[in-house]
Motif scaffolding. Structure first.
Motif, PDB file in Angstrom:
ATOM      1  N   PRO A  91       0.768  -1.264   0.218  1.00 31.57           N
ATOM      2  CA  PRO A  91       0.040  -0.170   0.000  1.00 31.57           C
ATOM      3  C   PRO A  91       0.850   1.204   0.006  1.00 31.57           C
ATOM      4  CG  PRO A  91       0.165  -0.769   2.059  1.00 31.57           C
ATOM      5  CD  PRO A  91       0.964  -1.739   1.134  1.00 31.57           C
ATOM      6  N   SER A  92       2.243   1.301   0.201  1.00 32.06           N
ATOM      7  CA  SER A  92       2.712   2.713   0.213  1.00 32.06           C
ATOM      8  C   SER A  92       4.112   2.440  -0.502  1.00 32.06           C
ATOM      9  CB  SER A  92       3.351   2.665   1.667  1.00 32.06           C
ATOM     10  OG  SER A  92       3.968   2.147   1.861  1.00 32.06           O
ATOM     11  N   GLY A  93       4.602   3.640  -0.912  1.00 29.84           N
ATOM     12  CA  GLY A  93       6.072   3.702  -1.662  1.00 29.84           C
ATOM     13  C   GLY A  93       5.601   3.475  -3.156  1.00 29.84           C
ATOM     14  N   GLY A  94       4.300   3.712  -3.465  1.00 31.64           N
ATOM     15  CA  GLY A  94       3.824   3.290  -4.777  1.00 31.64           C
ATOM     16  C   GLY A  94       4.238   4.138  -5.975  1.00 31.64           C
ATOM     17  N   GLY A  95       3.621   4.021  -7.115  1.00 36.28           N
ATOM     18  CA  GLY A  95       3.998   4.497  -8.059  1.00 36.28           C
ATOM     19  C   GLY A  95       2.950   5.561  -8.543  1.00 36.28           C
ATOM     20  N   TRP A  96       3.220   6.346  -9.800  1.00 35.37           N
ATOM     21  CA  TRP A  96       2.239   7.176 -10.169  1.00 35.37           C
ATOM     22  C   TRP A  96       1.695   6.959 -11.684  1.00 35.37           C
ATOM     23  CZ3 TRP A  96       0.651  11.686  -7.408  1.00 35.37           C
ATOM     24  CH2 TRP A  96       1.342  11.736  -6.342  1.00 35.37           C
ATOM     25  N   ALA A  97       0.516   7.105 -11.841  1.00 39.93           N
ATOM     26  CA  ALA A  97      -0.129   6.764 -13.232  1.00 39.93           C
ATOM     27  C   ALA A  97      -0.468   7.967 -13.835  1.00 39.93           C
ATOM     28  CB  ALA A  97      -1.334   5.678 -13.065  1.00 39.93           C
ATOM     29  N   TRP A  98      -0.198   8.247 -15.335  1.00 41.74           N
ATOM     30  CA  TRP A  98      -0.534   9.250 -15.837  1.00 41.74           C
ATOM     31  C   TRP A  98      -1.892   9.164 -16.460  1.00 41.74           C
ATOM     32  CZ3 TRP A  98       0.360  14.041 -16.044  1.00 41.74           C
ATOM     33  CH2 TRP A  98       0.107  15.178 -17.212  1.00 41.74           C
ATOM     34  N   ILE A  99      -3.090   9.900 -15.985  1.00 40.56           N
ATOM     35  CA  ILE A  99      -4.367   9.637 -16.377  1.00 40.56           C
ATOM     36  C   ILE A  99      -4.809  10.835 -17.539  1.00 40.56           C
ATOM     37  CG2 ILE A  99      -6.930   9.601 -15.746  1.00 40.56           C
ATOM     38  CD1 ILE A  99      -5.216   7.354 -14.400  1.00 40.56           C
ATOM     39  N   THR A 100      -5.384  10.499 -18.621  1.00 40.21           N
ATOM     40  CA  THR A 100      -5.914  11.369 -19.478  1.00 40.21           C
ATOM     41  C   THR A 100      -7.511  11.092 -19.695  1.00 40.21           C
ATOM     42  OG1 THR A 100      -3.830  11.817 -20.616  1.00 40.21           O
ATOM     43  CG2 THR A 100      -5.966  12.268 -21.905  1.00 40.21           C
ATOM     44  N   VAL A 101      -8.543  11.940 -19.629  1.00 41.88           N
ATOM     45  CA  VAL A 101      -9.805  11.701 -19.804  1.00 41.88           C
ATOM     46  C   VAL A 101     -10.385  12.775 -20.915  1.00 41.88           C
ATOM     47  CG1 VAL A 101     -12.181  11.878 -18.815  1.00 41.88           C
ATOM     48  CG2 VAL A 101     -10.152  10.891 -17.425  1.00 41.88           C
ATOM     49  N   SER A 102     -10.985  12.208 -22.074  1.00 39.82           N
ATOM     50  CA  SER A 102     -11.571  12.989 -22.957  1.00 39.82           C
ATOM     51  C   SER A 102     -13.194  12.926 -23.096  1.00 39.82           C
ATOM     52  CB  SER A 102     -10.628  12.564 -24.353  1.00 39.82           C
ATOM     53  OG  SER A 102     -11.291  13.639 -25.259  1.00 39.82           O
ATOM     54  N   CYS A 103     -13.698  14.047 -23.219  1.00 40.27           N
ATOM     55  CA  CYS A 103     -15.321  13.912 -23.065  1.00 40.27           C
ATOM     56  C   CYS A 103     -15.666  14.453 -24.636  1.00 40.27           C
ATOM     57  CB  CYS A 103     -15.939  14.775 -22.369  1.00 40.27           C
ATOM     58  SG  CYS A 103     -15.285  14.418 -20.570  1.00 40.27           S
ATOM     59  N   SER A 104     -16.357  13.803 -25.529  1.00 40.50           N
ATOM     60  CA  SER A 104     -16.773  14.003 -26.639  1.00 40.50           C
ATOM     61  C   SER A 104     -17.484  15.394 -26.947  1.00 40.50           C
ATOM     62  CB  SER A 104     -17.714  12.836 -27.370  1.00 40.50           C
ATOM     63  OG  SER A 104     -18.978  12.753 -26.488  1.00 40.50           O
ATOM     64  N   MET A 105     -18.292  15.755 -25.559  1.00 41.70           N
ATOM     65  CA  MET A 105     -19.245  16.923 -25.505  1.00 41.70           C
ATOM     66  C   MET A 105     -18.340  17.975 -24.693  1.00 41.70           C
ATOM     67  SD  MET A 105     -22.821  15.269 -25.203  1.00 41.70           S
ATOM     68  CE  MET A 105     -23.671  16.887 -25.058  1.00 41.70           C
ATOM     69  N   GLY A 106     -17.059  18.229 -24.767  1.00 40.86           N
ATOM     70  CA  GLY A 106     -16.205  19.074 -23.939  1.00 40.86           C
ATOM     71  C   GLY A 106     -15.819  18.701 -22.928  1.00 40.86           C
ATOM     72  N   GLY A 107     -14.479  18.842 -22.893  1.00 40.64           N
ATOM     73  CA  GLY A 107     -13.771  18.456 -21.620  1.00 40.64           C
ATOM     74  C   GLY A 107     -12.364  17.497 -21.856  1.00 40.64           C
ATOM     75  N   TYR A 108     -11.294  17.797 -21.529  1.00 42.05           N
ATOM     76  CA  TYR A 108     -10.324  17.092 -21.701  1.00 42.05           C
ATOM     77  C   TYR A 108      -9.245  17.304 -20.462  1.00 42.05           C
ATOM     78  CZ  TYR A 108      -5.655  15.257 -23.608  1.00 42.05           C
ATOM     79  OH  TYR A 108      -4.455  14.715 -23.700  1.00 42.05           O
TER      80      TYR A 108
END
Length: 128
Positions: A91-108
């Motif tokens: 549970p600790s010392g973990g890593g980091w994930a890069w997250i990208t979210v894109s909406c078809s009706m506005g929002g990135y």
């Protein structure tokens, strides 16, 4: 007559209690095993127009692997399933994930998310 009515009532109440108990156990959230490599990241996608059905595409990268998810929703939610969270990081010392979210009706949106084993279940919430 009264004894028979009492027995029928007791049997009926007992059956109802067993049925209710079984439903409560079945509805309880699953607790992931500590050594499981599966962790879900989900939350609000931050779409600017949430008034209709839209496609939300999400992508996450962790340790050189990419995980994608696409869903047709009436709302503003996303979810990515990571299957490579090493037990040494949880549970600790973990890593980091890069997250990208894109909406078809506005929002990135994009952001880093710390990966860890939640104390209950297997879901990390990240709202955009």
């Amino acid at each position: 007559m009264r004894k028979r009515l009492f027995r029928l009532t007791a049997v009926s109440l007992g059956a109802a209690a067993i049925s209710t108990g079984a439903n409560l156990v079945a509805a309880a959230p699953a607790n992931a095993w500590p050594w499981s490599g599966t962790v879900y990241v989900k939350g609000s996608a931050g779409c600017t127009n949430t008034g209709g059905i839209q496609t939300i595409e999400s992508r996450g990268s962790l340790d050189g692997q990419t995980f994608t998810s696409s869903s047709l929703v009436n709302g503003n939610q996303y979810q990515i399933k990571f299957t490579n969270v090493r037990s040494g990081r949880v549970p600790s010392g973990g890593g980091w994930a890069w997250i990208t979210v894109s909406c078809s009706m506005g929002g990135y949106h994009q952001s880093w998310v710390e990966m860890y084993r939640p104390s209950w279940g297997d879901v990390i919430t990240k709202n955009f």
